[in-house]
Design a protein around this motif. Structure first.
Motif, PDB file in Angstrom:
ATOM      1  N   ARG A 123       0.868  -1.187   0.000  1.00  0.00           N
ATOM      2  CA  ARG A 123       0.000   0.000   0.000  1.00  0.00           C
ATOM      3  C   ARG A 123       0.905   1.237   0.000  1.00  0.00           C
ATOM      4  O   ARG A 123       1.807   1.358   0.833  1.00  0.00           O
ATOM      5  N   VAL A 151      -2.855   0.487  -4.079  1.00  0.00           N
ATOM      6  CA  VAL A 151      -2.757  -0.821  -3.421  1.00  0.00           C
ATOM      7  C   VAL A 151      -2.500  -1.884  -4.482  1.00  0.00           C
ATOM      8  O   VAL A 151      -3.191  -1.920  -5.526  1.00  0.00           O
ATOM      9  N   THR A 158      -4.185   6.905  -2.773  1.00  0.00           N
ATOM     10  CA  THR A 158      -3.645   5.679  -2.195  1.00  0.00           C
ATOM     11  C   THR A 158      -3.643   4.595  -3.265  1.00  0.00           C
ATOM     12  O   THR A 158      -4.658   4.378  -3.946  1.00  0.00           O
TER      13      THR A 158
END
Length: 531
Positions: free
Chosen positions: A486, A504, A502
């Protein structure tokens, strides 16, 4: 004072013993008293002629450009002895310890006319600051400071200090020296002060600027030290009523946080291609001062320096290459320093050099080739103006928090921007590796720990430099076949981080040799974030 081997002329100070002859007169015989006549008026003493100083002309110089200045030259006619010109077995005034010969001759820095001409030339070149070589309290270089300050004020030049590794210098003495310089000279109008801040001096007090040469040893007789040796002293200096900016001679970016220094300078880099040029600027953490030092050439053959250090001037081309590289690394300099105004021993000076002078012993001094004696003053003025007009890419301060449950992962910037001045702020103790390598963040942990679901993290602060034509920043996450990685990108320009995006990656990518996923972040999302 070359970075590749401390100058032969910094340590030995030659003295000549001068005799003082006092003549007495006596008048024999008897004097017959006589009426006292009216005494004629006593003649007034003839005042010493005031030197005619060069006029103050032209625009004010730039206080973002400085030059290293050497107040260690003395002459027989002014001081009663030679100093520095004769070292190494030379015979001034014609035969001096330099490959070049000054237009002003073998001068003394205690001659007001000489110092005035120096500062008039500095102003002509657009140079607003000198960093004066300083060898401790009460040294000859210290005694030259009052005259320099008085003359500098006339020409709107400011005086900073270049603290050398004099015998007995220690971390504690550095604190004492800076206190002394403030106490002795800090109230003078020509004492350089700035309200600019730095990583370790975040306030806007009016503070002095101090360069420290040879920071990797306390003095020339001491073994090497690491950055932490200086940390307590720097904290004490920053806590002084005036504070201070302390810029040190290393290109190792981790010395900023290791020693709590305000910035770094290189003094001299002779082989730009071989020595990485000014790329060290990219290793500096945000808010640290990048102070590149540019050099017109290097020639110290007469004093016995290794031939490998010789760097020809190429009619100004070397100087132009140095300036271009210093301004072209992608990091805006807080200040540019010139090595040097008058380090004649090593042949790095921009001070005017005479043409066609011989030493009377079959040696003809070098000159500036196709450039006239004042050619480097004119070149410097051109670069000062160009520096003032240069713009750098927009930069955005971000924090990247990288976390993984895999045994290894790499997060990299693949395009759309450059990242500059990365600084590792935190890392999990369980990580076997957490480091920055170029445009890669590398984070590893033991395989057994990853198989048990363990997580490791690292936090990096850096600057993104975004070209005007960039539409998106491209990132890649590469990781082992275990777990998930992440990457959280946040704006760190304010008091608290604000998460922008973000990414991931927890899958397996069979289409490529490595387990890599690609992500994009629109450049507009960063550009609309306050820098």
């Amino acid at each position: 004072m070359a970075a590749e081997g401390k100058a032969l002329f910094r340590l030995g100070l030659a003295w000549l013993v001068m005799g003082l002859t006092i003549f007495a007169c006596s008048y024999p015989g008897t004097v017959t008293p006589a009426p006292t006549p009216t005494a004629p008026p006593s003649p007034s003493p003839t005042p010493a002629p005031t030197p005619t100083l060069p006029p103050v002309v032209g625009p004010e110089p730039s206080y973002r450009v400085g030059a290293f200045y050497y107040p260690w030259y003395q002459s027989l006619d002014v001081d009663g002895y030679w100093r520095h010109w004769e070292e190494g077995g030379f015979h001034p005034p014609l035969d001096i310890s330099s490959d070049y010969y000054p237009v002003l001759g073998a001068y003394s820095v205690f001659d007001e006319g000489v110092v005035a001409q120096h500062f008039a030339w500095l102003r002509q070149a657009g140079v607003g600051v000198i960093a004066s070589s300083w060898w401790g309290q009460g040294s000859r270089e210290d005694r030259a400071v009052p005259l320099m300050l008085d003359v500098a004020e006339r020409y709107d030049v400011r005086v900073a200090f270049h603290i050398e590794p004099y015998i007995g210098r220690t971390a504690e003495r550095l604190v004492s020296d800076i206190k002394y310089l403030y106490r002795r000279y800090g109230s003078h109008p020509a004492f350089f002060r700035t309200t600019a801040a730095s990583r370790w001096s975040p306030d806007h007090r009016s503070k002095g600027l101090f360069f420290v040469w040879g920071i990797e040893v306390p003095d020339n007789d001491s073994p090497p030290v690491d950055a932490a040796y200086w940390r307590e002293a720097l904290d004490a200096i920053h806590a002084l009523p005036d504070g201070a900016l302390v810029i040190v001679s290393t290109v190792q970016g981790d010395w900023i946080d290791g020693g709590h220094f305000d910035g770094l300078y290189n003094y001299v880099t002779l082989r730009l291609q071989e020595q990485g040029g000014f790329s060290w600027a990219r290793s500096l953490p945000p808010d640290a001062w990048y102070v590149p030092s540019v050099v017109p050439g290097f020639s110290a053959r007469r004093i016995g320096y290794p031939e490998g250090l010789y760097t020809p001037r190429q009619d100004g081309a070397t100087y132009n290459e140095q300036w271009t590289a210093a301004l072209g690394v992608g990091v805006e300099p807080a200040m540019v320093m010139i090595t040097s105004f008058n380090e004649w021993h090593e042949g790095t000076q921009i001070e005017p050099a005479a043409v066609g002078v011989t030493n009377g012993r079959q040696y003809t001094y070098q000159d500036y080739g196709a450039l006239p004696p004042e050619g480097y003053l004119d070149l410097t003025r051109q670069w000062v103006d160009r520096f003032a007009q240069t713009t750098w890419p927009e930069t955005v301060r971000v924090c990247i928090r990288l976390a993984t449950t895999s045994d290894w992962t790499v997060f990299r910037l693949a395009g759309g921007a450059e990242w500059l001045r990365p600084d590792l702020r935190q890392a999990s103790a369980e990580a076997t590796e957490a480091r920055i390598q170029g445009d890669n963040l590398i984070l590893n942990q033991p395989l057994a720990r990853a198989e048990g679901g363990g997580t490791v993290e690292m936090l990096v602060e850096l600057l993104f430099a975004i070209p005007e034509d960039s539409t998106a920043l491209v990132f890649e996450i590469d990781r082992g076949h275990l777990g998930t990685t992440r990457a959280e990108v946040a704006d760190c320009s304010g008091a608290e981080p604000v998460v922008i995006e973000t990414f991931v990656w927890g899958g397996i990518n069979p289409a490529v040799d490595s387990n890599t996923a690609t992500f994009q972040l629109p450049a507009a999302e960063l550009r609309t974030t306050p820098p």
